[in-house]
Design a protein around this motif. Structure first.
Motif, short mmCIF file in Angstrom:
data_model
loop_
_atom_site.label_atom_id
_atom_site.label_comp_id
_atom_site.label_asym_id
_atom_site.label_seq_id
_atom_site.Cartn_x
_atom_site.Cartn_y
_atom_site.Cartn_z
N MET A 3 22.41 101.81 60.35
CA MET A 3 21.63 102.35 59.22
C MET A 3 22.27 103.59 58.63
N SER A 4 23.07 104.30 59.43
CA SER A 4 23.69 105.54 58.96
C SER A 4 24.69 105.29 57.84
N PHE A 5 25.22 104.05 57.73
CA PHE A 5 26.15 103.74 56.66
C PHE A 5 25.50 103.86 55.28
N LEU A 65 23.30 106.19 54.42
CA LEU A 65 22.94 107.57 54.09
C LEU A 65 23.89 108.13 53.05
N GLU A 78 25.17 111.70 51.32
CA GLU A 78 25.18 113.16 51.45
C GLU A 78 25.47 113.79 50.10
#
Length: 222
Positions: free
Chosen positions: A1-3, A5, A7
């Protein structure tokens, strides 16, 4: 799931300097909120992450019951964080939610020594978990809410470093209390500390509006 995000970086943000850190660290609102957060972490790490499992074992809790205790102590914290930081804060105000959270922690910590079954202990820690969830996300937001955008990462770093002191002190203080007067006294003390922190939150926390000034830390009068 971090892919998934994303920034957002601010290329115009000022570089972190010692002078800038000292200016942020001297902000009175940040210091007040950080002090309250220290007390919150003292209670958390003295109880749910410290000696509450020890008390559960004294009641005869097995491995499954210990797992349930951990789940029902922590899951409500996540739920309360969403509710408290959203609906309740907008309806009743951030300060009132924080005070209510500390009162919940205080009540359901004081009564721990008088619990006689693991089921009842789990119920008390469920309510205490809600209290912790109402407190920590809002304190984190209040610590940087009034700080200008370019300095918020510095303020957040200072805030987290400061409340980390509570993580260290909590288990040590609880251990000293237990050695002095027993496990029950330790929980009663931590519960009373919850009531005291609720009062300090009422006195110390000053609600502010988000900073809109790009070139300075906003000074909010008392």
């Amino acid at each position: 799931m971090s892919f998934f995000l994303i920034e957002n970086t601010d290329i115009s943000a000022e570089k972190i300097t010692l002078k800038g850190v000292l200016e942020v660290a001297s902000d009175s609102i940040l210091l007040r909120v950080s002090f309250v957060a220290i007390l919150s972490q003292i209670m958390t790490f003295a109880t749910v992450f410290g000696f509450t499992p020890v008390f559960a074992q004294s009641l005869g809790a097995g491995e499954f019951e210990m797992g349930l205790l951990t789940f029902f102590s922590t899951f409500p914290t996540a739920v309360a964080g969403m509710i408290g930081g959203g609906f309740l804060s907008s309806k009743y105000g951030e300060k009132k939610v924080v005070i209510f959270g500390f009162l919940l922690v205080g009540v359901f910590t004081v009564i721990i020594p008088y619990v006689s079954s693991i089921t009842t202990l789990i119920i008390t820690q469920t309510f205490a978990g809600f209290g912790r969830g109402f407190v920590m996300p809002i304190l984190m937001a209040l610590s940087i809410k009034h700080i200008e955008q370019s300095r918020r990462s510095t303020a957040m770093g200072f805030y987290q470093a400061i409340y980390g002191v509570g993580m260290f002190i909590g288990p040590i203080l609880m251990g000293l209390l237990i050695d002095w007067r027993g496990l029950e006294t330790g929980f009663v003390f931590m519960g009373v500390l919850g009531f005291l922190t609720a009062f300090l939150s009422y006195k110390l926390i000053k609600l502010t509006t988000p900073s809109s000034y790009p070139d300075q830390v906003v000074k909010v009068s008392n």
